[in-house]
Write a protein that holds these residues in place. Structure first.
Motif, PDB file in Angstrom:
ATOM      1  N   GLY A 133       0.933  -1.374   0.044  1.00 20.72           N
ATOM      2  CA  GLY A 133      -0.156  -0.068  -0.103  1.00 20.72           C
ATOM      3  C   GLY A 133       0.953   1.254   0.073  1.00 20.72           C
ATOM      4  O   GLY A 133       2.063   1.161   0.643  1.00 20.72           O
ATOM      5  N   TYR A 134       0.192   2.345  -0.435  1.00 19.94           N
ATOM      6  CA  TYR A 134       0.866   3.553  -0.692  1.00 19.94           C
ATOM      7  C   TYR A 134      -0.004   4.767  -0.095  1.00 19.94           C
ATOM      8  O   TYR A 134      -1.015   4.684  -0.417  1.00 19.94           O
ATOM      9  N   LEU A 135       0.880   5.198   0.665  1.00 21.81           N
ATOM     10  CA  LEU A 135      -0.475   6.512   1.510  1.00 21.81           C
ATOM     11  C   LEU A 135      -0.521   7.671   0.461  1.00 21.81           C
ATOM     12  O   LEU A 135       0.625   8.165  -0.062  1.00 21.81           O
ATOM     13  N   ILE A 136      -1.859   8.116   0.291  1.00 21.93           N
ATOM     14  CA  ILE A 136      -2.231   8.874  -0.566  1.00 21.93           C
ATOM     15  C   ILE A 136      -2.631  10.355   0.277  1.00 21.93           C
ATOM     16  O   ILE A 136      -2.463  11.344  -0.410  1.00 21.93           O
ATOM     17  N   SER A 137      -3.015  10.145   1.524  1.00 25.18           N
ATOM     18  CA  SER A 137      -3.295  11.395   2.512  1.00 25.18           C
ATOM     19  C   SER A 137      -3.256  10.942   3.736  1.00 25.18           C
ATOM     20  O   SER A 137      -3.767   9.558   3.995  1.00 25.18           O
ATOM     21  N   SER A 138      -3.057  11.810   4.720  1.00 30.13           N
ATOM     22  CA  SER A 138      -3.026  11.336   6.006  1.00 30.13           C
ATOM     23  C   SER A 138      -3.449  12.641   7.022  1.00 30.13           C
ATOM     24  O   SER A 138      -3.081  13.842   6.733  1.00 30.13           O
ATOM     25  N   ALA A 152       2.735   9.423   9.620  1.00 32.17           N
ATOM     26  CA  ALA A 152       2.243   8.225   8.877  1.00 32.17           C
ATOM     27  C   ALA A 152       3.580   7.955   7.958  1.00 32.17           C
ATOM     28  O   ALA A 152       3.893   8.632   7.020  1.00 32.17           O
ATOM     29  N   LYS A 153       3.840   6.578   7.826  1.00 29.52           N
ATOM     30  CA  LYS A 153       4.647   6.303   6.613  1.00 29.52           C
ATOM     31  C   LYS A 153       4.029   6.023   5.306  1.00 29.52           C
ATOM     32  O   LYS A 153       2.957   5.795   5.112  1.00 29.52           O
ATOM     33  N   GLU A 154       4.881   6.240   4.068  1.00 25.50           N
ATOM     34  CA  GLU A 154       4.164   6.410   2.943  1.00 25.50           C
ATOM     35  C   GLU A 154       3.970   4.835   2.400  1.00 25.50           C
ATOM     36  O   GLU A 154       3.160   4.579   1.478  1.00 25.50           O
ATOM     37  N   PHE A 155       4.751   3.856   2.993  1.00 26.54           N
ATOM     38  CA  PHE A 155       4.536   2.562   2.275  1.00 26.54           C
ATOM     39  C   PHE A 155       4.252   1.463   3.347  1.00 26.54           C
ATOM     40  O   PHE A 155       4.501   1.690   4.584  1.00 26.54           O
ATOM     41  N   GLN A 156       3.141   0.597   3.178  1.00 27.89           N
ATOM     42  CA  GLN A 156       3.049  -0.595   4.137  1.00 27.89           C
ATOM     43  C   GLN A 156       2.871  -1.935   3.292  1.00 27.89           C
ATOM     44  O   GLN A 156       2.481  -1.691   2.049  1.00 27.89           O
ATOM     45  N   ALA A 157       2.938  -2.887   3.905  1.00 22.85           N
ATOM     46  CA  ALA A 157       3.021  -4.181   3.439  1.00 22.85           C
ATOM     47  C   ALA A 157       2.487  -5.281   4.185  1.00 22.85           C
ATOM     48  O   ALA A 157       2.721  -5.119   5.579  1.00 22.85           O
ATOM     49  N   ASN A 184       3.233   1.459  10.920  1.00 20.26           N
ATOM     50  CA  ASN A 184       2.295   2.397  10.276  1.00 20.26           C
ATOM     51  C   ASN A 184       2.938   3.847  10.257  1.00 20.26           C
ATOM     52  O   ASN A 184       2.934   4.835   9.646  1.00 20.26           O
ATOM     53  N   TYR A 185       3.789   4.165  11.454  1.00 12.69           N
ATOM     54  CA  TYR A 185       4.282   5.391  11.658  1.00 12.69           C
ATOM     55  C   TYR A 185       5.940   5.246  11.875  1.00 12.69           C
ATOM     56  O   TYR A 185       6.587   4.354  12.342  1.00 12.69           O
ATOM     57  N   SER A 186       6.413   6.441  11.274  1.00 15.90           N
ATOM     58  CA  SER A 186       8.052   6.713  11.899  1.00 15.90           C
ATOM     59  C   SER A 186       7.865   7.556  13.243  1.00 15.90           C
ATOM     60  O   SER A 186       6.978   8.700  13.108  1.00 15.90           O
ATOM     61  N   VAL A 187       8.715   7.206  14.022  1.00 17.59           N
ATOM     62  CA  VAL A 187       8.625   8.103  15.275  1.00 17.59           C
ATOM     63  C   VAL A 187      10.196   8.442  15.591  1.00 17.59           C
ATOM     64  O   VAL A 187      11.054   7.742  15.217  1.00 17.59           O
ATOM     65  N   ASN A 188      10.253   9.645  16.168  1.00 16.43           N
ATOM     66  CA  ASN A 188      11.474  10.008  16.854  1.00 16.43           C
ATOM     67  C   ASN A 188      11.428   9.649  18.125  1.00 16.43           C
ATOM     68  O   ASN A 188      12.660   9.937  18.915  1.00 16.43           O
ATOM     69  N   GLU A 189      10.640   9.514  19.144  1.00 18.02           N
ATOM     70  CA  GLU A 189      10.455   9.306  20.361  1.00 18.02           C
ATOM     71  C   GLU A 189       9.937   7.973  20.702  1.00 18.02           C
ATOM     72  O   GLU A 189       8.782   7.677  20.149  1.00 18.02           O
ATOM     73  N   PRO A 190      10.676   6.969  21.566  1.00 23.60           N
ATOM     74  CA  PRO A 190      10.328   5.660  21.700  1.00 23.60           C
ATOM     75  C   PRO A 190       8.975   5.584  22.524  1.00 23.60           C
ATOM     76  O   PRO A 190       8.229   4.384  22.399  1.00 23.60           O
ATOM     77  N   ASN A 191       8.559   6.806  23.163  1.00 25.28           N
ATOM     78  CA  ASN A 191       6.966   6.566  24.080  1.00 25.28           C
ATOM     79  C   ASN A 191       6.055   6.250  22.895  1.00 25.28           C
ATOM     80  O   ASN A 191       4.971   5.963  23.368  1.00 25.28           O
ATOM     81  N   TRP A 192       5.999   6.925  21.671  1.00 21.47           N
ATOM     82  CA  TRP A 192       5.096   6.725  20.854  1.00 21.47           C
ATOM     83  C   TRP A 192       4.895   5.394  20.010  1.00 21.47           C
ATOM     84  O   TRP A 192       4.024   4.930  19.427  1.00 21.47           O
ATOM     85  N   ARG A 193       6.100   4.500  19.945  1.00 21.97           N
ATOM     86  CA  ARG A 193       6.086   3.376  19.329  1.00 21.97           C
ATOM     87  C   ARG A 193       5.042   2.237  19.607  1.00 21.97           C
ATOM     88  O   ARG A 193       4.500   1.878  18.719  1.00 21.97           O
ATOM     89  N   ASP A 194       4.760   2.029  20.957  1.00 21.22           N
ATOM     90  CA  ASP A 194       4.001   0.885  21.277  1.00 21.22           C
ATOM     91  C   ASP A 194       2.471   1.163  20.861  1.00 21.22           C
ATOM     92  O   ASP A 194       2.034   0.172  20.309  1.00 21.22           O
ATOM     93  N   PRO A 195       2.028   2.197  20.963  1.00 18.87           N
ATOM     94  CA  PRO A 195       0.383   2.423  20.652  1.00 18.87           C
ATOM     95  C   PRO A 195       0.260   2.373  19.068  1.00 18.87           C
ATOM     96  O   PRO A 195      -0.840   2.275  18.538  1.00 18.87           O
ATOM     97  N   LEU A 196       1.143   3.223  18.479  1.00 14.72           N
ATOM     98  CA  LEU A 196       0.888   3.642  17.064  1.00 14.72           C
ATOM     99  C   LEU A 196       1.448   2.565  16.114  1.00 14.72           C
ATOM    100  O   LEU A 196       1.012   2.307  15.095  1.00 14.72           O
ATOM    101  N   ASN A 197       2.554   1.801  16.682  1.00 19.90           N
ATOM    102  CA  ASN A 197       3.262   1.059  15.710  1.00 19.90           C
ATOM    103  C   ASN A 197       2.870  -0.580  15.900  1.00 19.90           C
ATOM    104  O   ASN A 197       3.796  -1.326  15.406  1.00 19.90           O
TER     105      ASN A 197
END
Length: 211
Positions: A133-138, A152-157, A184-197
């Motif tokens: 999948g390719y991200l078209i909008s978010s 949101a990342k541009e690519f998913q598989a 699904n998401y690129s993150v710079n802070e590890p606190n966001w990794r669990d719920p979103l990714n």
């Protein structure tokens, strides 16, 4: 831009190559849709993600090779996919919630088998294969302190397996199990990794009409 061109070219090549296959195959074009059945939730000490829903719709192509007992072939679709969720911030003086939607253009490519049930106008079918999948909008996560950290990342598989019933050679109804293999998401802070990714496993009910 390079990723977008590669994905678009791959989608076009798959569709054109299937149309160019031998004439003894049975080719049908139709419309396919699916709706997510489960509602996963993710939590950590900072964020809560819930009310996750998804639906897809778009054109589909089926090409089958009939054999004595089973029909075997391929199925591919080009689906507009909308994923929605509610993200709540748990820290700060006033907890805040935001509804976020990510919209992808998704290409599943499945092997497909069909089994007839005697003289009845009903067949059982099963599918399995990868998807991209390719991200078209978010929508942005509208919390000032993390807005630039979560994108949101541009690519998913991933991969999916499905089964169901075909009625009168034109209507197909089934259930699909999908395993997402990318974040699904690129993150710079590890606190966001669990719920979103959290890599999710989802069930959906599918329907297709072939002409």
């Amino acid at each position: 831009m390079k990723k977008e061109k590669i994905i678009r070219s791959s989608m076009l090549i798959v569709l054109l190559s299937m149309l160019a296959l031998p004439t003894f195959s049975q080719i049908k074009i139709g419309v396919k849709a699916d709706v997510g059945l489960n509602n996963p939730k993710f939590n950590n000490e900072t964020l809560k993600v819930e009310n996750m829903t998804a639906y897809s719709v778009g054109p589909t192509l089926e090409m089958m090779f009939p054999f004595a007992v089973l029909d075997f072939g391929l199925e591919t679709s080009l689906l507009y996919n909308d994923n929605r969720m509610t993200i709540s911030r748990l820290t700060g003086d006033e907890p805040k919630s935001s509804d976020v939607s990510n919209r992808y253009l998704t290409l599943p490519l499945n092997a497909k088998v069909k089994l007839g049930l005697g003289g009845l106008p009903i067949k059982l079918f099963g599918t399995a294969g990868p998807y991209a999948g390719y991200l078209i909008s978010s929508d942005k996560v509208d919390f000032g302190e993390i807005r630039d950290d979560v994108k949101a990342k541009e690519f998913q598989a991933g991969a999916n397996v499905g089964f169901g019933l075909e009625l009168f050679k034109m209507l197909q109804v089934g259930v699909n199990y999908k395993v997402q293999l990318t974040d699904n998401y690129s993150v710079n802070e590890p606190n966001w990794r669990d719920p979103l990714n959290g890599k999710t496993e989802t069930w959906s009910i599918t329907g297709a009409i072939y002409f």
